[in-house]
Design an enzyme around this catalytic site. Structure first.
Site, PDB file in Angstrom:
ATOM      1  CG  HIS A  28      -2.295   0.554   0.902  1.00  0.00           C
ATOM      2  ND1 HIS A  28      -2.502   1.567  -0.008  1.00  0.00           N
ATOM      3  CD2 HIS A  28      -3.520   0.242   1.389  1.00  0.00           C
ATOM      4  CE1 HIS A  28      -3.787   1.857  -0.069  1.00  0.00           C
ATOM      5  NE2 HIS A  28      -4.440   1.059   0.764  1.00  0.00           N
ATOM      6  CG  ASP A  44      -2.811   4.867  -4.401  1.00  0.00           C
ATOM      7  OD1 ASP A  44      -2.179   4.765  -3.323  1.00  0.00           O
ATOM      8  OD2 ASP A  44      -2.716   5.838  -5.166  1.00  0.00           O
TER       9      ASP A  44
END
Length: 424
Positions: free
Chosen positions: A396, A400
Protein backbone atom coordinates in the site's frame (compact mmCIF):
# COMPACT_ATOMS: atom_id res chain seq x y z
CA UNK A 1 30.79 -52.20 28.55
CA UNK A 2 31.95 -50.96 25.16
CA UNK A 3 31.63 -47.95 22.89
CA UNK A 4 29.68 -48.10 19.64
CA UNK A 5 30.39 -45.27 17.18
CA UNK A 6 27.53 -44.72 14.76
CA UNK A 7 28.91 -42.99 11.66
CA UNK A 8 26.72 -41.09 9.20
CA UNK A 9 26.04 -43.61 6.40
CA UNK A 10 25.90 -42.89 2.69
CA UNK A 11 22.31 -41.62 2.33
CA UNK A 12 22.24 -40.77 -1.33
CA UNK A 13 24.24 -40.84 -4.55
CA UNK A 14 26.64 -37.93 -4.72
CA UNK A 15 25.87 -36.75 -1.17
CA UNK A 16 29.02 -35.78 0.71
CA UNK A 17 27.47 -34.25 3.83
CA UNK A 18 24.16 -33.60 5.59
CA UNK A 19 22.85 -30.94 7.93
CA UNK A 20 21.52 -31.85 11.37
CA UNK A 21 17.91 -30.65 11.29
CA UNK A 22 16.75 -32.02 14.65
CA UNK A 23 17.97 -34.31 17.42
CA UNK A 24 15.56 -36.79 18.97
CA UNK A 25 18.04 -37.75 21.71
CA UNK A 26 20.64 -36.09 23.93
CA UNK A 27 23.76 -37.12 25.84
CA UNK A 28 22.80 -39.32 28.79
CA UNK A 29 19.61 -40.70 27.20
CA UNK A 30 18.97 -44.40 27.21
CA UNK A 31 17.97 -45.40 23.65
CA UNK A 32 16.75 -48.61 22.08
CA UNK A 33 17.57 -50.27 18.79
CA UNK A 34 15.62 -48.75 15.87
CA UNK A 35 14.79 -45.64 17.92
CA UNK A 36 14.96 -42.39 15.87
CA UNK A 37 17.99 -40.34 16.86
CA UNK A 38 18.23 -37.47 14.34
CA UNK A 39 16.78 -35.92 11.19
CA UNK A 40 19.45 -35.16 8.58
CA UNK A 41 18.82 -32.83 5.63
CA UNK A 42 20.69 -33.10 2.34
CA UNK A 43 20.17 -30.85 -0.66
CA UNK A 44 17.53 -33.31 -1.86
CA UNK A 45 15.60 -34.63 1.12
CA UNK A 46 15.36 -35.04 4.89
CA UNK A 47 16.26 -38.51 6.21
CA UNK A 48 15.52 -39.93 9.66
CA UNK A 49 18.46 -41.74 11.27
CA UNK A 50 17.73 -44.70 13.59
CA UNK A 51 20.01 -46.25 16.18
CA UNK A 52 21.40 -49.66 15.19
CA UNK A 53 21.97 -50.63 18.84
CA UNK A 54 20.61 -50.13 22.34
CA UNK A 55 22.56 -48.27 25.00
CA UNK A 56 23.34 -44.89 26.57
CA UNK A 57 24.27 -41.86 24.44
CA UNK A 58 27.72 -40.54 25.42
CA UNK A 59 28.39 -38.03 22.61
CA UNK A 60 26.67 -36.39 19.63
CA UNK A 61 28.12 -34.65 16.58
CA UNK A 62 26.93 -31.11 17.25
CA UNK A 63 23.75 -29.06 17.34
CA UNK A 64 20.89 -28.57 14.92
CA UNK A 65 22.22 -26.60 11.98
CA UNK A 66 25.69 -28.20 12.04
CA UNK A 67 26.93 -30.15 9.00
CA UNK A 68 28.27 -33.72 9.28
CA UNK A 69 30.32 -35.44 6.56
CA UNK A 70 29.45 -38.91 5.32
CA UNK A 71 31.43 -41.43 7.37
CA UNK A 72 31.96 -39.04 10.28
CA UNK A 73 30.79 -39.78 13.82
CA UNK A 74 27.14 -38.93 14.39
CA UNK A 75 26.51 -40.55 17.78
CA UNK A 76 28.59 -42.49 20.31
CA UNK A 77 26.71 -45.05 22.39
CA UNK A 78 27.85 -47.02 25.43
CA UNK A 79 26.62 -50.57 25.01
CA UNK A 80 26.91 -53.93 26.71
CA UNK A 81 29.66 -55.89 25.04
CA UNK A 82 32.76 -55.00 23.06
CA UNK A 83 31.36 -52.23 20.85
CA UNK A 84 32.87 -51.47 17.45
CA UNK A 85 36.25 -49.97 18.21
CA UNK A 86 37.60 -51.62 15.04
CA UNK A 87 34.74 -50.09 12.98
CA UNK A 88 33.10 -53.40 12.33
CA UNK A 89 29.38 -53.54 11.83
CA UNK A 90 27.61 -55.27 14.71
CA UNK A 91 27.10 -58.96 14.03
CA UNK A 92 23.56 -60.24 14.07
CA UNK A 93 22.61 -62.01 17.26
CA UNK A 94 21.79 -65.67 16.74
CA UNK A 95 18.16 -66.16 17.63
CA UNK A 96 16.99 -68.89 19.95
CA UNK A 97 15.63 -72.00 18.32
CA UNK A 98 11.89 -72.41 18.23
CA UNK A 99 10.27 -75.42 19.89
CA UNK A 100 9.87 -77.07 16.48
CA UNK A 101 13.51 -76.38 15.53
CA UNK A 102 14.82 -77.51 18.95
CA UNK A 103 12.94 -80.79 18.71
CA UNK A 104 14.23 -81.57 15.22
CA UNK A 105 17.86 -80.37 15.30
CA UNK A 106 20.07 -83.29 14.12
CA UNK A 107 22.78 -82.67 16.75
CA UNK A 108 20.26 -82.97 19.58
CA UNK A 109 18.56 -86.15 18.36
CA UNK A 110 20.30 -89.50 18.06
CA UNK A 111 20.05 -91.35 14.73
CA UNK A 112 18.21 -94.21 16.37
CA UNK A 113 15.52 -92.00 17.83
CA UNK A 114 14.90 -89.67 14.87
CA UNK A 115 12.24 -91.89 13.34
CA UNK A 116 10.39 -92.21 16.66
CA UNK A 117 10.65 -88.46 17.31
CA UNK A 118 9.25 -87.70 13.84
CA UNK A 119 6.29 -89.94 14.54
CA UNK A 120 5.65 -88.11 17.83
CA UNK A 121 5.64 -84.73 16.08
CA UNK A 122 3.27 -86.03 13.45
CA UNK A 123 0.92 -87.32 16.17
CA UNK A 124 0.60 -83.93 17.92
CA UNK A 125 -2.88 -82.36 18.03
CA UNK A 126 -3.50 -80.06 15.07
CA UNK A 127 -3.99 -76.90 17.23
CA UNK A 128 -0.66 -77.37 19.02
CA UNK A 129 1.09 -77.94 15.69
CA UNK A 130 -0.43 -74.73 14.34
CA UNK A 131 0.76 -72.73 17.35
CA UNK A 132 4.32 -73.99 16.97
CA UNK A 133 4.26 -73.35 13.21
CA UNK A 134 3.18 -69.71 13.73
CA UNK A 135 5.94 -69.28 16.33
CA UNK A 136 8.48 -70.66 13.87
CA UNK A 137 7.29 -68.35 11.08
CA UNK A 138 7.42 -65.34 13.38
CA UNK A 139 10.97 -66.15 14.53
CA UNK A 140 12.16 -66.36 10.91
CA UNK A 141 11.21 -62.71 10.37
CA UNK A 142 14.09 -60.22 10.64
CA UNK A 143 13.28 -57.76 13.42
CA UNK A 144 15.01 -56.10 16.34
CA UNK A 145 14.53 -57.44 19.89
CA UNK A 146 12.50 -54.31 20.75
CA UNK A 147 10.09 -54.93 17.88
CA UNK A 148 9.80 -58.62 18.79
CA UNK A 149 9.05 -57.80 22.41
CA UNK A 150 6.37 -55.31 21.45
CA UNK A 151 4.78 -57.71 18.96
CA UNK A 152 4.74 -60.44 21.63
CA UNK A 153 3.06 -58.12 24.14
CA UNK A 154 0.41 -57.22 21.55
CA UNK A 155 -0.12 -60.81 20.47
CA UNK A 156 0.90 -60.09 16.86
CA UNK A 157 2.48 -62.71 14.59
CA UNK A 158 5.41 -60.93 12.90
CA UNK A 159 5.09 -63.35 10.00
CA UNK A 160 1.92 -61.48 9.01
CA UNK A 161 3.52 -58.01 9.13
CA UNK A 162 4.82 -56.54 5.87
CA UNK A 163 8.42 -55.34 6.17
CA UNK A 164 9.15 -52.05 4.40
CA UNK A 165 12.94 -52.01 4.56
CA UNK A 166 14.14 -55.61 4.64
CA UNK A 167 13.16 -56.15 8.26
CA UNK A 168 10.14 -55.32 10.39
CA UNK A 169 10.32 -51.96 12.17
CA UNK A 170 8.04 -50.26 14.67
CA UNK A 171 6.41 -48.28 11.85
CA UNK A 172 5.55 -51.54 10.02
CA UNK A 173 4.02 -52.91 13.20
CA UNK A 174 1.99 -49.71 13.65
CA UNK A 175 0.72 -49.96 10.08
CA UNK A 176 -0.34 -53.56 10.65
CA UNK A 177 -2.13 -52.76 13.91
CA UNK A 178 -4.12 -49.93 12.33
CA UNK A 179 -4.74 -51.24 8.83
CA UNK A 180 -3.05 -54.52 7.95
CA UNK A 181 -5.15 -56.74 10.20
CA UNK A 182 -8.32 -55.50 8.53
CA UNK A 183 -9.85 -54.73 11.93
CA UNK A 184 -8.17 -51.46 12.86
CA UNK A 185 -6.94 -53.31 15.97
CA UNK A 186 -5.36 -51.32 18.74
CA UNK A 187 -4.34 -52.91 22.03
CA UNK A 188 -5.82 -51.41 25.21
CA UNK A 189 -3.68 -48.61 26.59
CA UNK A 190 -1.70 -48.17 23.35
CA UNK A 191 -1.94 -44.55 22.21
CA UNK A 192 -1.39 -43.44 18.63
CA UNK A 193 -0.67 -39.86 19.68
CA UNK A 194 2.82 -38.71 18.75
CA UNK A 195 4.91 -37.04 21.44
CA UNK A 196 5.40 -33.28 21.30
CA UNK A 197 8.49 -32.33 19.32
CA UNK A 198 10.48 -29.10 19.31
CA UNK A 199 12.24 -28.57 15.98
CA UNK A 200 14.80 -25.82 15.48
CA UNK A 201 14.03 -23.63 12.45
CA UNK A 202 17.11 -23.99 10.25
CA UNK A 203 18.16 -24.35 6.63
CA UNK A 204 15.64 -23.47 3.92
CA UNK A 205 12.80 -23.20 6.43
CA UNK A 206 14.72 -20.56 8.37
CA UNK A 207 15.33 -18.51 5.22
CA UNK A 208 11.66 -18.70 4.30
CA UNK A 209 10.66 -17.65 7.81
CA UNK A 210 13.02 -14.66 7.76
CA UNK A 211 11.83 -13.50 4.33
CA UNK A 212 8.15 -13.82 5.21
CA UNK A 213 8.60 -12.04 8.53
CA UNK A 214 10.49 -9.17 6.86
CA UNK A 215 7.77 -8.87 4.24
CA UNK A 216 4.92 -8.67 6.72
CA UNK A 217 6.89 -6.45 9.09
CA UNK A 218 7.93 -3.88 6.47
CA UNK A 219 5.11 -3.98 3.92
CA UNK A 220 1.57 -2.74 4.67
CA UNK A 221 -0.37 -5.40 2.75
CA UNK A 222 -3.85 -5.13 1.36
CA UNK A 223 -5.69 -7.76 -0.70
CA UNK A 224 -8.38 -7.54 -3.35
CA UNK A 225 -10.40 -10.51 -4.66
CA UNK A 226 -12.55 -10.72 -7.80
CA UNK A 227 -14.55 -13.50 -9.43
CA UNK A 228 -13.67 -14.48 -13.01
CA UNK A 229 -15.90 -16.44 -15.38
CA UNK A 230 -13.44 -18.79 -17.11
CA UNK A 231 -15.97 -20.90 -19.01
CA UNK A 232 -14.86 -19.64 -22.44
CA UNK A 233 -11.17 -19.81 -21.53
CA UNK A 234 -11.52 -23.41 -20.32
CA UNK A 235 -13.24 -24.34 -23.60
CA UNK A 236 -10.39 -22.73 -25.57
CA UNK A 237 -7.81 -24.51 -23.43
CA UNK A 238 -9.50 -27.86 -24.06
CA UNK A 239 -9.51 -27.24 -27.84
CA UNK A 240 -5.83 -26.28 -27.87
CA UNK A 241 -4.87 -29.33 -25.81
CA UNK A 242 -6.82 -31.60 -28.15
CA UNK A 243 -4.70 -30.32 -31.06
CA UNK A 244 -1.36 -29.73 -29.33
CA UNK A 245 0.59 -32.48 -31.12
CA UNK A 246 4.03 -32.78 -29.48
CA UNK A 247 3.68 -29.53 -27.56
CA UNK A 248 3.19 -29.53 -23.76
CA UNK A 249 -0.24 -29.79 -22.21
CA UNK A 250 -1.66 -26.40 -21.25
CA UNK A 251 -2.90 -25.57 -17.77
CA UNK A 252 -4.69 -22.36 -16.79
CA UNK A 253 -1.43 -20.71 -15.69
CA UNK A 254 0.11 -19.91 -19.14
CA UNK A 255 -3.08 -18.13 -20.21
CA UNK A 256 -3.17 -16.14 -16.99
CA UNK A 257 0.47 -15.12 -17.43
CA UNK A 258 -0.25 -13.88 -20.97
CA UNK A 259 -3.13 -11.83 -19.59
CA UNK A 260 -0.95 -10.45 -16.78
CA UNK A 261 1.78 -9.38 -19.22
CA UNK A 262 -0.65 -7.77 -21.68
CA UNK A 263 -2.29 -5.75 -18.90
CA UNK A 264 0.84 -4.53 -17.08
CA UNK A 265 1.90 -1.75 -19.52
CA UNK A 266 -1.13 0.29 -18.42
CA UNK A 267 -0.39 -0.38 -14.73
CA UNK A 268 3.40 -0.05 -14.34
CA UNK A 269 3.10 0.39 -10.57
CA UNK A 270 2.21 -3.33 -10.27
CA UNK A 271 5.38 -4.62 -11.99
CA UNK A 272 7.81 -2.88 -9.66
CA UNK A 273 10.34 -3.27 -6.86
CA UNK A 274 10.59 -0.91 -3.89
CA UNK A 275 13.93 -0.17 -2.25
CA UNK A 276 12.54 1.26 0.98
CA UNK A 277 16.00 2.09 2.36
CA UNK A 278 16.88 4.23 -0.66
CA UNK A 279 13.30 5.43 -1.12
CA UNK A 280 13.24 4.40 -4.81
CA UNK A 281 10.55 2.53 -6.73
CA UNK A 282 11.76 0.90 -9.96
CA UNK A 283 8.98 0.26 -12.45
CA UNK A 284 10.20 -2.49 -14.73
CA UNK A 285 9.50 -2.68 -18.43
CA UNK A 286 10.23 -6.41 -18.73
CA UNK A 287 8.16 -8.93 -16.80
CA UNK A 288 10.38 -11.36 -14.88
CA UNK A 289 7.63 -13.45 -13.35
CA UNK A 290 8.28 -15.34 -10.12
CA UNK A 291 6.43 -18.64 -9.83
CA UNK A 292 5.93 -19.81 -6.24
CA UNK A 293 6.73 -23.55 -6.19
CA UNK A 294 6.38 -25.98 -3.29
CA UNK A 295 9.35 -28.33 -2.89
CA UNK A 296 10.49 -30.83 -0.26
CA UNK A 297 12.89 -28.18 1.02
CA UNK A 298 10.19 -25.52 1.27
CA UNK A 299 8.72 -22.76 -0.89
CA UNK A 300 10.97 -21.61 -3.75
CA UNK A 301 10.35 -18.97 -6.44
CA UNK A 302 11.95 -19.77 -9.82
CA UNK A 303 11.73 -16.91 -12.33
CA UNK A 304 10.37 -16.89 -15.89
CA UNK A 305 12.57 -14.31 -17.62
CA UNK A 306 10.93 -11.92 -20.09
CA UNK A 307 7.57 -13.63 -19.76
CA UNK A 308 6.02 -10.92 -21.97
CA UNK A 309 7.88 -12.37 -25.01
CA UNK A 310 6.62 -15.97 -24.62
CA UNK A 311 3.44 -17.56 -26.02
CA UNK A 312 1.29 -20.04 -24.12
CA UNK A 313 3.21 -23.08 -25.39
CA UNK A 314 6.59 -21.58 -24.51
CA UNK A 315 5.28 -20.55 -21.10
CA UNK A 316 4.00 -24.08 -20.45
CA UNK A 317 7.44 -25.54 -21.26
CA UNK A 318 9.25 -22.98 -19.08
CA UNK A 319 6.85 -23.50 -16.17
CA UNK A 320 7.42 -27.26 -16.30
CA UNK A 321 11.21 -26.92 -16.61
CA UNK A 322 11.62 -24.44 -13.78
CA UNK A 323 9.27 -26.31 -11.42
CA UNK A 324 11.17 -29.56 -12.00
CA UNK A 325 14.54 -27.83 -11.47
CA UNK A 326 13.33 -26.26 -8.21
CA UNK A 327 12.01 -29.57 -6.88
CA UNK A 328 15.06 -31.68 -7.74
CA UNK A 329 17.55 -29.03 -6.58
CA UNK A 330 19.12 -28.29 -9.98
CA UNK A 331 17.82 -24.73 -10.38
CA UNK A 332 20.62 -22.18 -10.88
CA UNK A 333 20.95 -19.17 -8.58
CA UNK A 334 20.01 -16.78 -11.39
CA UNK A 335 16.82 -18.77 -11.94
CA UNK A 336 15.79 -18.18 -8.33
CA UNK A 337 16.22 -14.39 -8.09
CA UNK A 338 15.39 -11.13 -9.82
CA UNK A 339 11.61 -11.47 -10.16
CA UNK A 340 9.54 -8.29 -10.62
CA UNK A 341 6.10 -9.82 -9.91
CA UNK A 342 5.07 -13.20 -8.49
CA UNK A 343 2.20 -15.59 -9.17
CA UNK A 344 1.28 -18.17 -6.53
CA UNK A 345 -1.14 -20.95 -7.44
CA UNK A 346 -2.24 -23.96 -5.41
CA UNK A 347 -4.04 -25.54 -8.36
CA UNK A 348 -7.04 -27.65 -7.28
CA UNK A 349 -6.19 -26.84 -3.62
CA UNK A 350 -6.54 -23.13 -4.34
CA UNK A 351 -9.50 -22.60 -2.06
CA UNK A 352 -12.12 -19.88 -2.38
CA UNK A 353 -9.78 -16.93 -1.80
CA UNK A 354 -6.22 -16.32 -0.67
CA UNK A 355 -4.28 -13.40 0.82
CA UNK A 356 -0.75 -14.18 -0.39
CA UNK A 357 2.32 -12.56 1.20
CA UNK A 358 4.32 -10.30 -1.11
CA UNK A 359 7.72 -11.53 -2.26
CA UNK A 360 9.78 -8.56 -1.02
CA UNK A 361 11.05 -6.24 -2.56
CA UNK A 362 8.28 -6.70 -5.13
CA UNK A 363 5.10 -4.70 -4.57
CA UNK A 364 2.42 -7.20 -5.66
CA UNK A 365 1.62 -10.91 -5.83
CA UNK A 366 -1.24 -12.55 -7.74
CA UNK A 367 -3.02 -15.71 -6.60
CA UNK A 368 -5.52 -17.58 -8.79
CA UNK A 369 -7.80 -19.89 -6.83
CA UNK A 370 -9.52 -23.14 -7.80
CA UNK A 371 -12.12 -23.34 -10.56
CA UNK A 372 -15.62 -24.38 -9.50
CA UNK A 373 -18.77 -24.93 -11.55
CA UNK A 374 -21.83 -23.05 -10.31
CA UNK A 375 -25.19 -21.88 -11.72
CA UNK A 376 -25.24 -18.25 -12.87
CA UNK A 377 -27.72 -15.92 -14.50
CA UNK A 378 -26.77 -15.28 -18.12
CA UNK A 379 -29.34 -12.78 -19.29
CA UNK A 380 -32.69 -14.24 -18.34
CA UNK A 381 -31.49 -17.85 -18.15
CA UNK A 382 -29.53 -19.85 -15.62
CA UNK A 383 -26.46 -21.68 -16.92
CA UNK A 384 -23.68 -23.78 -15.43
CA UNK A 385 -20.53 -21.65 -15.53
CA UNK A 386 -16.92 -22.26 -14.51
CA UNK A 387 -15.84 -19.62 -12.02
CA UNK A 388 -12.52 -18.75 -10.43
CA UNK A 389 -11.64 -16.17 -7.79
CA UNK A 390 -8.40 -14.26 -8.29
CA UNK A 391 -6.60 -12.56 -5.41
CA UNK A 392 -3.99 -9.84 -5.48
CA UNK A 393 -1.96 -8.55 -2.53
CA UNK A 394 -0.23 -5.18 -2.89
CA UNK A 395 2.20 -2.93 -1.04
CA UNK A 396 0.00 0.00 0.00
CA UNK A 397 3.01 2.31 0.14
CA UNK A 398 3.35 2.01 -3.65
CA UNK A 399 0.05 0.71 -4.99
CA UNK A 400 -3.28 2.38 -4.21
CA UNK A 401 -6.45 0.35 -3.79
CA UNK A 402 -7.98 1.95 -6.87
CA UNK A 403 -4.98 0.98 -8.99
CA UNK A 404 -5.08 -2.63 -7.80
CA UNK A 405 -8.84 -2.93 -8.42
CA UNK A 406 -8.53 -1.32 -11.86
CA UNK A 407 -5.72 -3.69 -12.81
CA UNK A 408 -7.70 -6.76 -11.77
CA UNK A 409 -10.74 -5.56 -13.73
CA UNK A 410 -8.59 -5.13 -16.84
CA UNK A 411 -7.22 -8.63 -16.24
CA UNK A 412 -10.77 -9.94 -15.86
CA UNK A 413 -11.76 -8.53 -19.27
CA UNK A 414 -8.96 -10.42 -21.03
CA UNK A 415 -9.57 -13.68 -19.19
CA UNK A 416 -13.31 -13.64 -19.80
CA UNK A 417 -12.79 -12.78 -23.50
CA UNK A 418 -9.88 -15.15 -24.22
CA UNK A 419 -9.65 -14.36 -27.95
CA UNK A 420 -8.12 -11.03 -26.88
CA UNK A 421 -5.17 -12.92 -25.41
CA UNK A 422 -4.04 -13.72 -28.96
CA UNK A 423 -4.81 -10.31 -30.48
CA UNK A 424 -2.00 -7.82 -31.08
Amino acid sequence: MGKFTFKLPDIGEGIAEAEIVAWHIKVGDRIEEDQPIADMMTDKATVEMESPVSGVVTAVAGEAGDVVSIGAMLVEIEIEGAGNEVDEAPKPVEQAKTPVEAATTPSDVSPASRGVESEKVAEKPSEEAKIELVTAQSDKVTASPAVRARAKALGVDLGQVKASGGHVRHADLDAYLNYGSGQGYRAPGVSTARPDESVKVIGMRRRIAENMAASKRNIPHFSYVEEFDVTALEAMRADLNANRGQRPKLTMLPFLIVAICKTLPDFPMINARYDDEAGIVTRHGAVHLGMATQTDAGLMVPVIRNAQDLNVWQLASEISRLAAAARDGTAKSEELSGSTLTVTSLGPLGGIATTPVINRPEVAIIGPNKIVERPMFVGDTIEARKLMNLSISCDHRVVDGWDAASYVQALKKLVETPVLLFAD
